[in-house]
Design an enzyme around this catalytic site. Structure first.
Site, PDB file in Angstrom:
ATOM      1  N   TYR A   1     -34.783 -41.195 -23.919  1.00 15.33           N
ATOM      2  CA  TYR A   1     -34.480 -42.450 -24.606  1.00 15.33           C
ATOM      3  C   TYR A   1     -34.807 -43.643 -23.707  1.00 15.33           C
ATOM      4  O   TYR A   1     -35.451 -44.602 -24.149  1.00 15.33           O
ATOM      5  CB  TYR A   1     -32.999 -42.468 -25.001  1.00 15.33           C
ATOM      6  CG  TYR A   1     -32.585 -43.702 -25.769  1.00 15.33           C
ATOM      7  CD1 TYR A   1     -32.860 -43.816 -27.127  1.00 15.33           C
ATOM      8  CD2 TYR A   1     -31.895 -44.746 -25.152  1.00 15.33           C
ATOM      9  CE1 TYR A   1     -32.472 -44.944 -27.845  1.00 15.33           C
ATOM     10  CE2 TYR A   1     -31.502 -45.861 -25.852  1.00 15.33           C
ATOM     11  CZ  TYR A   1     -31.799 -45.965 -27.199  1.00 15.33           C
ATOM     12  OH  TYR A   1     -31.415 -47.083 -27.902  1.00 15.33           O
TER      13      TYR A   1
ATOM     14  N   SER B   1     -33.811 -51.920 -25.388  1.00 14.77           N
ATOM     15  CA  SER B   1     -32.436 -51.654 -24.986  1.00 14.77           C
ATOM     16  C   SER B   1     -32.287 -52.120 -23.545  1.00 14.77           C
ATOM     17  O   SER B   1     -33.280 -52.270 -22.823  1.00 14.77           O
ATOM     18  CB  SER B   1     -32.138 -50.155 -25.082  1.00 14.77           C
ATOM     19  OG  SER B   1     -30.925 -49.817 -24.443  1.00 14.77           O
TER      20      SER B   1
END
Length: 267
Positions: free
Chosen positions: A155, A142
């Site tokens: 995350y 990401s």
């Protein structure tokens, strides 16, 4: 990369980015796509879509955070459907919650799926690719694997770890002619982020845009594939003016979210 007539294995294929990647690979001429996720019913729906696009689809319901279960399923798939030429690790889960309010089960679920699951399937497939001296592994990280985000501490940590794992694996597997790539989407409008407080001014990508970026990046031989101009802008800012990153992130950070949010899994 030559997609035609090859076999791909896509984790997290039941929805979101994984589903879009399965569609894109079918359009590129992949002969067979092994679809991996926990939810068999959703996988069957994606398999129908993939077959309509001209590729063979194989449904493999499995919890990749269970190493024994994953080992059995991957070994059988390789035995019955031939070698995997492309592995796309897309399974993931996210919680948005301030760090001081985070609960340990939330942390464990993100680490278990995002890291342990990815590591498990990569280990199983990479060993077989190395023996055959061919293959490509795509790890979906990401933009948060480069620029960490408040309210997404765990995350972000898992996505940073995936970038490091990918870099290390790239060097280790190069002598075996196995290519290792990181895909770094920014905010993507999927079920996983429904109900999240988005960063101000961030324009989300669609899953199809992420899948198209992956195909382009693989064809260009890129080691890291960014998605969208905002991702490129953030990375260039980090490289050229790193002192701007923290103030910029604070400025764009979303309002404080509700502390108890149940995640939607992409696998």
């Amino acid at each position: 990369m030559d997609f035609y007539g090859k076999t791909a294995l896509v984790t997290g294929a039941s929805r979101g980015i994984g589903r879009a990647i399965a569609h894109a690979l079918a359009r590129q001429g992949m002969q067979r796509i092994l679809l991996v996720a926990r939810n068999a019913q959703r996988l069957e729906a994606v398999a129908t879509e993939v077959r309509q696009l001209g590729a063979e689809a194989v449904v493999l319901p499995v919890d990749l955070s269970d190493p024994i279960q994953a080992n059995v399923v991957i070994a059988r798939a390789w035995q019955h459907h031939g070698p995997v030429h492309l592995l796309v690790n897309c399974a993931g889960v996210a919680h948005q919650v301030p760090f001081l309010q985070a609960k340990l089960p939330q942390v464990q679920s993100e680490i278990s799926t995002n890291l342990i699951g990815l590591y498990t399937v990569t280990r199983l497939v990479a060993r077989r690719m190395a023996v055959r001296q061919e293959g490509c592994i795509v790890n979906v990280s990401s933009l948060m694997g480069k620029v960490a985000a408040p309210t997404m501490a765990t995350y972000s940590a898992t996505k940073f770890a995936i970038v490091g794992f990918t870099q290390a694996l790239r060097s280790e597997l190069a002598p075996h002619r196995v290519r290792v790539v990181a895909l770094l989407p920014s905010l993507t409008d999927t079920d996983m982020v429904k109900g999240f407080e988005w960063f101000r001014g961030v324009q989300p990508s669609t899953p199809d845009q992420v899948a198209a970026a992956l195909v382009r990046g693989l064809n260009r031989g890129q080691a890291e594939i960014l998605v969208g101009w905002q991702s490129h802008a953030a990375i260039w800012t980090q490289r050229l003016a790193p002192w701007l990153i923290d103030p910029m992130v604070q400025l764009l950070a979303p309002p404080k979210p509700e502390p108890q949010r149940r995640p939607v899994r992409s696998s």
